[in-house]
Design an enzyme around this catalytic site. Structure first.
Site, PDB file in Angstrom:
ATOM      1  N   ASP A   1      20.446  -2.504  -7.440  1.00  6.26           N
ATOM      2  CA  ASP A   1      19.689  -2.807  -8.654  1.00  6.26           C
ATOM      3  C   ASP A   1      18.283  -3.312  -8.354  1.00  6.26           C
ATOM      4  O   ASP A   1      17.447  -3.406  -9.251  1.00  6.26           O
ATOM      5  CB  ASP A   1      20.453  -3.843  -9.492  1.00  6.26           C
ATOM      6  CG  ASP A   1      19.931  -3.950 -10.918  1.00  6.26           C
ATOM      7  OD1 ASP A   1      19.431  -2.943 -11.438  1.00  6.26           O
ATOM      8  OD2 ASP A   1      20.015  -5.039 -11.501  1.00  6.26           O
TER       9      ASP A   1
ATOM     10  N   SER B   1      18.304  -3.800 -17.627  1.00  8.46           N
ATOM     11  CA  SER B   1      19.169  -2.636 -17.443  1.00  8.46           C
ATOM     12  C   SER B   1      20.047  -2.397 -18.664  1.00  8.46           C
ATOM     13  O   SER B   1      20.520  -3.349 -19.300  1.00  8.46           O
ATOM     14  CB  SER B   1      20.060  -2.833 -16.214  1.00  8.46           C
ATOM     15  OG  SER B   1      19.293  -3.052 -15.051  1.00  8.46           O
TER      16      SER B   1
ATOM     17  N   GLN C   1      20.173   4.859 -13.259  1.00 15.25           N
ATOM     18  CA  GLN C   1      20.061   3.695 -14.138  1.00 15.25           C
ATOM     19  C   GLN C   1      19.098   3.998 -15.278  1.00 15.25           C
ATOM     20  O   GLN C   1      18.050   4.615 -15.073  1.00 15.25           O
ATOM     21  CB  GLN C   1      19.552   2.481 -13.361  1.00 15.25           C
ATOM     22  CG  GLN C   1      19.462   1.202 -14.185  1.00 15.25           C
ATOM     23  CD  GLN C   1      18.948   0.030 -13.359  1.00 15.25           C
ATOM     24  OE1 GLN C   1      17.760  -0.131 -13.185  1.00 15.25           O
ATOM     25  NE2 GLN C   1      19.857  -0.789 -12.852  1.00 15.25           N
TER      26      GLN C   1
END
Length: 322
Positions: free
Chosen positions: A238, A260, A310
């Site tokens: 991430d 996110s 993502q």
């Protein structure tokens, strides 16, 4: 700033020694501090609030930590022979470091080759995150292919992100606001090493394509358990991914809010997160307050270790020109 990323950067590369080799017991530092969970029930796990990391640039607990902890919970419920090959996550609410996070695991299916788990994370009685994960046993097959790794210099040719920030502190044109940001970033002392191949674009000193290459590894030895390496990799995946979408705007836009929405990982081949891996990312689209970013993680020998996707909320505003 260009001066700092020119002559000084090259000089630093020439004089740097191997002092940046692993210098911590990551299993004690990351797993205990960032990914360790208390077992409340065979299917319920708790992350103490004291261990939750709330980055100073974010309103919420770091999403990668939630993904990594959810995977730790899921891994705790499968057989030793099953290893995760994919996970699909949705962030429903931002996590808060004022309360512990509970992870509820649903043992959806246990098969001879494949196993499935569903994880729901709750905080203060509300769902904040869900994850579907699939596990499988090792399988040998002759048929195999993969894309080629990007051609890039090795990690020893680039500076750590923290080294670059420390150099920036000594520049004459650094503002008080930027200095505060740098000092707070350095104070977080994350047990990760990140070496961007294009620091000026990475730090949005200049505009660039929505493409990013950086070397990344955990700063310590975490042993030989493949599941631990996968959980730490989920945590690391991430970092900086959504930021790839900000590069075309560069210094001309200010980010008002970024978080996110979902996160997906496919694990292809075994790897060690305490060895350098190349994180390649690109963003095919950004607009309407959202951005999509895709990534590939490569071992130094060219083996494709992971693929990542993502989508996140990205709200930018143009900076007024004087």
């Amino acid at each position: 700033m260009s001066r700092f990323l020119g002559r000084k950067l090259n000089r630093m590369l020439r004089i740097r020694t191997m002092a940046t080799a692993p210098d911590s017991d990551l299993e004690g530092e990351v797993i205990r501090s960032f990914l360790s969970l208390d077992t409340l029930d065979p299917n319920i796990f708790r992350a103490p609030k004291e261990n939750l990391w709330h980055p100073h640039r974010s309103r919420f607990v770091f999403g990668g930590q939630v993904v990594g902890q959810a995977l730790v919970a899921a891994c705790s419920t499968v057989s030793p022979d099953h290893h995760v090959h994919s996970l699909h996550c949705y962030f429903l609410r931002g996590g808060n470091s004022n309360w512990p996070i509970l992870y509820h695991v649903d043992r959806t299916r246990d098969g001879e080759t494949y196993a499935s788990r569903s994880v729901k994370a709750t905080q203060d009685g509300k769902a904040i995150f869900t994850m579907q994960s699939s596990f499988k046993t090792d399988e040998t097959q002759v048929y195999h292919y993969q894309m080629e790794m990007p051609k890039v210099k090795g990690p020893e040719e680039y500076l750590d992100a923290n080294e670059i920030l420390k150099m920036r502190l000594n520049e004459e044109d650094v503002s008080d606001k930027e200095k505060e940001y740098i000092n707070r970033t350095l104070a977080e002392e994350l047990p990760l090493l990140i070496r961007p191949t294009d620091p000026e674009t990475f730090y949005r000193i200049k505009s660039g394509k929505p493409e990013r290459l950086l070397w990344m590894r955990a700063n310590g030895d975490i042993g030989d358990d493949n599941k631990i390496h996968q959980c730490v990799a989920a945590y690391m995946s991430d970092f900086s991914l959504l930021g790839t979408s900000l590069q075309p705007g560069g210094p001309n836009f200010e980010t008002k809010f970024m978080t996110s929405l979902d996160h997906t990982i496919w694990f292809h081949n075994p790897f060690r997160v305490d060895e350098w891996m190349l994180y390649e990312s690109f963003s095919p689209h950004a607009g309407s307050g959202k951005a999509l970013c895709l990534g590939r993680v490569w071992k130094q020998d060219g083996t494709l270790a992971m693929s990542v996707a993502q989508e996140g909320v990205v709200r930018n505003t143009p900076l007024s020109k004087m």
